[in-house]
Design a protein around this motif. Structure first.
Motif, PDB file in Angstrom:
ATOM      1  N   VAL A  30      45.057  40.044  43.427  1.00 30.00           N
ATOM      2  CA  VAL A  30      44.498  38.839  42.789  1.00 30.00           C
ATOM      3  C   VAL A  30      43.856  37.932  43.843  1.00 30.00           C
ATOM      4  O   VAL A  30      42.752  37.421  43.636  1.00 30.00           O
ATOM      5  CB  VAL A  30      45.587  38.089  41.991  1.00 30.00           C
ATOM      6  N   MET A  31      44.521  37.752  44.977  1.00 31.67           N
ATOM      7  CA  MET A  31      43.961  36.908  46.016  1.00 31.67           C
ATOM      8  C   MET A  31      42.680  37.515  46.594  1.00 31.67           C
ATOM      9  O   MET A  31      41.733  36.797  46.906  1.00 31.67           O
ATOM     10  CB  MET A  31      44.984  36.695  47.144  1.00 31.67           C
ATOM     11  N   ALA A  32      42.629  38.840  46.703  1.00 30.06           N
ATOM     12  CA  ALA A  32      41.420  39.495  47.197  1.00 30.06           C
ATOM     13  C   ALA A  32      40.275  39.303  46.217  1.00 30.06           C
ATOM     14  O   ALA A  32      39.131  39.039  46.625  1.00 30.06           O
ATOM     15  CB  ALA A  32      41.690  40.980  47.415  1.00 30.06           C
ATOM     16  N   MET A  33      40.553  39.397  44.936  1.00 29.79           N
ATOM     17  CA  MET A  33      39.502  39.187  43.933  1.00 29.79           C
ATOM     18  C   MET A  33      39.029  37.732  43.941  1.00 29.79           C
ATOM     19  O   MET A  33      37.840  37.479  43.766  1.00 29.79           O
ATOM     20  CB  MET A  33      40.004  39.591  42.547  1.00 29.79           C
ATOM     21  N   MET A  34      39.950  36.809  44.138  1.00 31.28           N
ATOM     22  CA  MET A  34      39.563  35.403  44.184  1.00 31.28           C
ATOM     23  C   MET A  34      38.693  35.122  45.400  1.00 31.28           C
ATOM     24  O   MET A  34      37.757  34.329  45.320  1.00 31.28           O
ATOM     25  CB  MET A  34      40.813  34.516  44.205  1.00 31.28           C
ATOM     26  N   GLU A  35      38.980  35.761  46.528  1.00 33.19           N
ATOM     27  CA  GLU A  35      38.156  35.588  47.718  1.00 33.19           C
ATOM     28  C   GLU A  35      36.789  36.230  47.526  1.00 33.19           C
ATOM     29  O   GLU A  35      35.777  35.706  47.992  1.00 33.19           O
ATOM     30  CB  GLU A  35      38.844  36.205  48.934  1.00 33.19           C
ATOM     31  N   PHE A  36      36.756  37.360  46.831  1.00 33.40           N
ATOM     32  CA  PHE A  36      35.489  38.077  46.649  1.00 33.40           C
ATOM     33  C   PHE A  36      34.566  37.336  45.686  1.00 33.40           C
ATOM     34  O   PHE A  36      33.371  37.188  45.951  1.00 33.40           O
ATOM     35  CB  PHE A  36      35.783  39.489  46.116  1.00 33.40           C
ATOM     36  N   TRP A  37      35.119  36.848  44.566  1.00 35.03           N
ATOM     37  CA  TRP A  37      34.286  36.202  43.560  1.00 35.03           C
ATOM     38  C   TRP A  37      34.243  34.687  43.692  1.00 35.03           C
ATOM     39  O   TRP A  37      33.437  34.038  43.037  1.00 35.03           O
ATOM     40  CB  TRP A  37      34.754  36.559  42.172  1.00 35.03           C
ATOM     41  N   GLY A  38      35.122  34.123  44.467  1.00 37.37           N
ATOM     42  CA  GLY A  38      35.188  32.669  44.518  1.00 37.37           C
ATOM     43  C   GLY A  38      34.572  32.133  45.726  1.00 37.37           C
ATOM     44  O   GLY A  38      34.090  31.138  46.017  1.00 37.37           O
TER      45      GLY A  38
END
Length: 72
Positions: free
Chosen positions: A64-72
């Protein structure tokens, strides 16, 4: 801004500390277990225990944190 003042970075540092402690405990169990009563090194022993017992949730949190860094 340091990781202490940014909530997302603080959570990421905690998750990575748990993963690193678990990995170190897997390869050097005597070193981590020997220092479990020490105040500073005891934190890593506790993080290793959390990582061993809650590994699916920790992995999900990292994804989840990786996805937040990628899209955020």
């Amino acid at each position: 801004m340091t990781a202490l003042f940014n909530f997302q970075s603080l959570i990421l540092v905690i998750l990575l500390t748990i993963c690193t402690s678990t990995y170190a405990h897997y390869y050097f169990p005597a070193f981590i277990d020997r220092n479990k009563n020490n105040y500073f090194m005891g934190v890593f022993w506790k993080c290793a225990r959390v990582g061993e017992r809650m590994s699916p949730y920790i992995a999900l949190g990292l994804v989840v944190m990786a996805m937040m860094e990628f899209w955020g």
